[in-house]
Design a protein around this motif. Sequence first.
Motif, PDB file in Angstrom:
ATOM      1  N   VAL A  84       0.858  -1.182   0.000  1.00  0.00           N
ATOM      2  CA  VAL A  84       0.000   0.000   0.000  1.00  0.00           C
ATOM      3  C   VAL A  84       0.896   1.233   0.000  1.00  0.00           C
ATOM      4  N   VAL A  85       0.462   2.305  -0.669  1.00  0.00           N
ATOM      5  CA  VAL A  85       1.193   3.571  -0.629  1.00  0.00           C
ATOM      6  C   VAL A  85       0.243   4.682  -0.195  1.00  0.00           C
ATOM      7  N   ALA A  86       0.810   5.691   0.469  1.00  0.00           N
ATOM      8  CA  ALA A  86       0.077   6.895   0.854  1.00  0.00           C
ATOM      9  C   ALA A  86       0.694   8.087   0.139  1.00  0.00           C
ATOM     10  N   ASP A  87      -0.147   8.958  -0.408  1.00  0.00           N
ATOM     11  CA  ASP A  87       0.313  10.148  -1.114  1.00  0.00           C
ATOM     12  C   ASP A  87       0.977  11.090  -0.119  1.00  0.00           C
ATOM     13  N   ALA A  88       2.262  11.378  -0.346  1.00  0.00           N
ATOM     14  CA  ALA A  88       3.014  12.210   0.598  1.00  0.00           C
ATOM     15  C   ALA A  88       2.633  13.685   0.514  1.00  0.00           C
ATOM     16  N   SER A  89       1.893  14.100  -0.538  1.00  0.00           N
ATOM     17  CA  SER A  89       1.443  15.491  -0.615  1.00  0.00           C
ATOM     18  C   SER A  89       0.264  15.751   0.312  1.00  0.00           C
ATOM     19  N   ALA A  90      -0.362  14.675   0.818  1.00  0.00           N
ATOM     20  CA  ALA A  90      -1.422  14.785   1.819  1.00  0.00           C
ATOM     21  C   ALA A  90      -0.844  14.373   3.172  1.00  0.00           C
ATOM     22  N   VAL A  91      -1.713  14.138   4.135  1.00  0.00           N
ATOM     23  CA  VAL A  91      -1.261  13.736   5.476  1.00  0.00           C
ATOM     24  C   VAL A  91      -0.908  12.249   5.443  1.00  0.00           C
ATOM     25  N   VAL A  92       0.338  11.931   5.777  1.00  0.00           N
ATOM     26  CA  VAL A  92       0.781  10.529   5.772  1.00  0.00           C
ATOM     27  C   VAL A  92       0.435   9.903   7.119  1.00  0.00           C
ATOM     28  N   PRO A  93      -0.301   8.786   7.124  1.00  0.00           N
ATOM     29  CA  PRO A  93      -0.661   8.156   8.397  1.00  0.00           C
ATOM     30  C   PRO A  93       0.545   7.493   9.047  1.00  0.00           C
ATOM     31  N   GLU A  94       0.482   7.346  10.381  1.00  0.00           N
ATOM     32  CA  GLU A  94       1.539   6.645  11.097  1.00  0.00           C
ATOM     33  C   GLU A  94       1.515   5.157  10.764  1.00  0.00           C
ATOM     34  N   PHE A  95       0.345   4.636  10.499  1.00  0.00           N
ATOM     35  CA  PHE A  95       0.195   3.241  10.108  1.00  0.00           C
ATOM     36  C   PHE A  95      -1.110   3.106   9.332  1.00  0.00           C
ATOM     37  N   CYS A  96      -1.225   1.994   8.616  1.00  0.00           N
ATOM     38  CA  CYS A  96      -2.478   1.645   7.943  1.00  0.00           C
ATOM     39  C   CYS A  96      -3.005   0.356   8.563  1.00  0.00           C
ATOM     40  N   SER A  97      -4.319   0.204   8.571  1.00  0.00           N
ATOM     41  CA  SER A  97      -4.949  -0.986   9.138  1.00  0.00           C
ATOM     42  C   SER A  97      -5.620  -1.795   8.034  1.00  0.00           C
ATOM     43  N   VAL A  98      -5.476  -3.118   8.129  1.00  0.00           N
ATOM     44  CA  VAL A  98      -6.158  -4.030   7.215  1.00  0.00           C
ATOM     45  C   VAL A  98      -7.288  -4.692   7.991  1.00  0.00           C
ATOM     46  N   ARG A  99      -8.518  -4.476   7.560  1.00  0.00           N
ATOM     47  CA  ARG A  99      -9.680  -5.086   8.204  1.00  0.00           C
ATOM     48  C   ARG A  99     -10.193  -6.173   7.257  1.00  0.00           C
ATOM     49  N   TYR A 100     -10.155  -7.409   7.729  1.00  0.00           N
ATOM     50  CA  TYR A 100     -10.401  -8.537   6.829  1.00  0.00           C
ATOM     51  C   TYR A 100     -11.488  -9.453   7.369  1.00  0.00           C
ATOM     52  N   TRP A 101     -12.041 -10.241   6.454  1.00  0.00           N
ATOM     53  CA  TRP A 101     -12.982 -11.302   6.793  1.00  0.00           C
ATOM     54  C   TRP A 101     -12.781 -12.426   5.778  1.00  0.00           C
ATOM     55  N   THR A 102     -12.755 -13.661   6.265  1.00  0.00           N
ATOM     56  CA  THR A 102     -12.438 -14.806   5.422  1.00  0.00           C
ATOM     57  C   THR A 102     -13.698 -15.600   5.093  1.00  0.00           C
ATOM     58  N   ALA A 103     -13.540 -16.537   4.149  1.00  0.00           N
ATOM     59  CA  ALA A 103     -14.655 -17.411   3.781  1.00  0.00           C
ATOM     60  C   ALA A 103     -15.028 -18.348   4.915  1.00  0.00           C
ATOM     61  N   ASP A 104     -14.141 -18.511   5.911  1.00  0.00           N
ATOM     62  CA  ASP A 104     -14.426 -19.352   7.071  1.00  0.00           C
ATOM     63  C   ASP A 104     -15.016 -18.547   8.225  1.00  0.00           C
ATOM     64  N   ASN A 105     -15.525 -17.338   7.883  1.00  0.00           N
ATOM     65  CA  ASN A 105     -16.165 -16.467   8.885  1.00  0.00           C
ATOM     66  C   ASN A 105     -15.199 -16.048   9.998  1.00  0.00           C
ATOM     67  N   GLU A 106     -13.973 -15.784   9.620  1.00  0.00           N
ATOM     68  CA  GLU A 106     -12.996 -15.257  10.562  1.00  0.00           C
ATOM     69  C   GLU A 106     -12.792 -13.772  10.274  1.00  0.00           C
ATOM     70  N   PHE A 107     -12.867 -12.946  11.315  1.00  0.00           N
ATOM     71  CA  PHE A 107     -12.743 -11.499  11.157  1.00  0.00           C
ATOM     72  C   PHE A 107     -11.530 -11.014  11.960  1.00  0.00           C
ATOM     73  N   GLY A 108     -10.993  -9.880  11.542  1.00  0.00           N
ATOM     74  CA  GLY A 108      -9.873  -9.346  12.289  1.00  0.00           C
ATOM     75  C   GLY A 108      -9.356  -8.055  11.697  1.00  0.00           C
ATOM     76  N   SER A 109      -8.405  -7.455  12.400  1.00  0.00           N
ATOM     77  CA  SER A 109      -7.770  -6.220  11.954  1.00  0.00           C
ATOM     78  C   SER A 109      -6.292  -6.296  12.310  1.00  0.00           C
ATOM     79  N   VAL A 110      -5.431  -5.939  11.360  1.00  0.00           N
ATOM     80  CA  VAL A 110      -3.990  -5.956  11.584  1.00  0.00           C
ATOM     81  C   VAL A 110      -3.396  -4.642  11.088  1.00  0.00           C
ATOM     82  N   ARG A 111      -2.233  -4.302  11.646  1.00  0.00           N
ATOM     83  CA  ARG A 111      -1.558  -3.063  11.269  1.00  0.00           C
ATOM     84  C   ARG A 111      -0.489  -3.318  10.226  1.00  0.00           C
ATOM     85  N   MET A 112      -0.404  -2.414   9.260  1.00  0.00           N
ATOM     86  CA  MET A 112       0.674  -2.432   8.286  1.00  0.00           C
ATOM     87  C   MET A 112       1.797  -1.513   8.767  1.00  0.00           C
ATOM     88  N   LYS A 113       3.025  -1.883   8.459  1.00  0.00           N
ATOM     89  CA  LYS A 113       4.160  -1.072   8.901  1.00  0.00           C
ATOM     90  C   LYS A 113       4.733  -0.260   7.741  1.00  0.00           C
TER      91      LYS A 113
END
Length: 342
Positions: A84-113
């Motif tokens: 993932v990329v963030a446009d540096a001409s705007a506000v760059v976040p400290e981190f990005c979050s991935v919010r996911y759900w699987t076909a096995d009905n598993e949900f979660g959120s993880v941080r990107m570095k």
Amino acid sequence: VAAVALAASVIAFATANAPFFSQAAERLWLLRDEPWPRRTKIEVVGIEMQRPEGVSQNAELPPLLTFDKGPIKVARGASFNLRVVADASAVVPEFCSVRYWTADNEFGSVRMKKIGRVRADETGGRQRSVQGFAFDGKPFKGILSSVSFDVVGNDHRVGSYAVEVVDSPAVVETKLDCSFPAYMVDEATSSWLPRTLDYLPSGTQLPRGSKVVIRGKANKDLRRVVVRNLDTLEETRIDVAGDGEAARSFAYPVDSLMANLSLEVLLVDRDQVFSDRPFRIALAAIPDDAPRIETRLRGIGSAVTPDVVVPLLGKVTDDYQVNATWADVQVGDAEPRKEKLT
């Protein structure tokens, strides 16, 4: 009084920021679905497949896969890195979050570095500065079921993206088209005529000097096949075209099998999914042993007169026909001469 105050605030907002007021009104009246302006702008670049265990560093793997044409298909058990990329001409976040759900009905959120620093980037012919983010952990490591996800950075959310899990391409049948050395062929007895053999997973033995075409069949339509010689480390790329049976078949020729041969076969299917581990082929070159010779003197010892006739009795045997037999005879210091044996 409340109504006047509310109307005054709306008028003040419209006067101070007419474009935002116009967009808000159009969105409220469902006249336009243009997204509300964000302080942060993020973009999912794609996924980068990780090299499976056992695949050589020289083996060609698919490039960065993008979501331009919808969901991306990956092999069951594969691992990949989300970029993932963030446009540096705007506000760059400290981190990005991935919010996911699987076909096995598993949900979660993880941080990107964050990856590195702000860098220059050219996309679609336009120059910009971006900050990269990456994530390669669960649920993208050893993925076993299809997953959908969104990516959030500050006030910007993009999605939904999907990664579908499919079976990896695999070799399901291997045949060997063999032509044996000419001296071995006996048409009268139909011995060692050209034939097609089933490859034995434990290894197949063939006479040294045989000409072989390795023909493989896969369980899926293929895009290309990469064959690596483990002895010379040379790689051969075979592009696969056509439909039906042709799309699942490949051939690798061996002009002359003069030594043992070990190969690794990596498959890439039409969805850019590659085999989770290479398929190995081992051919053993069996040398032709020299003819066996048994000889002895008949009715005579090793001490003889100068004018002696030396009676020689013997037997020559070979796995195949003997082309010629002779004896090299040397008397004293004279030049050796050949004597034909019968």
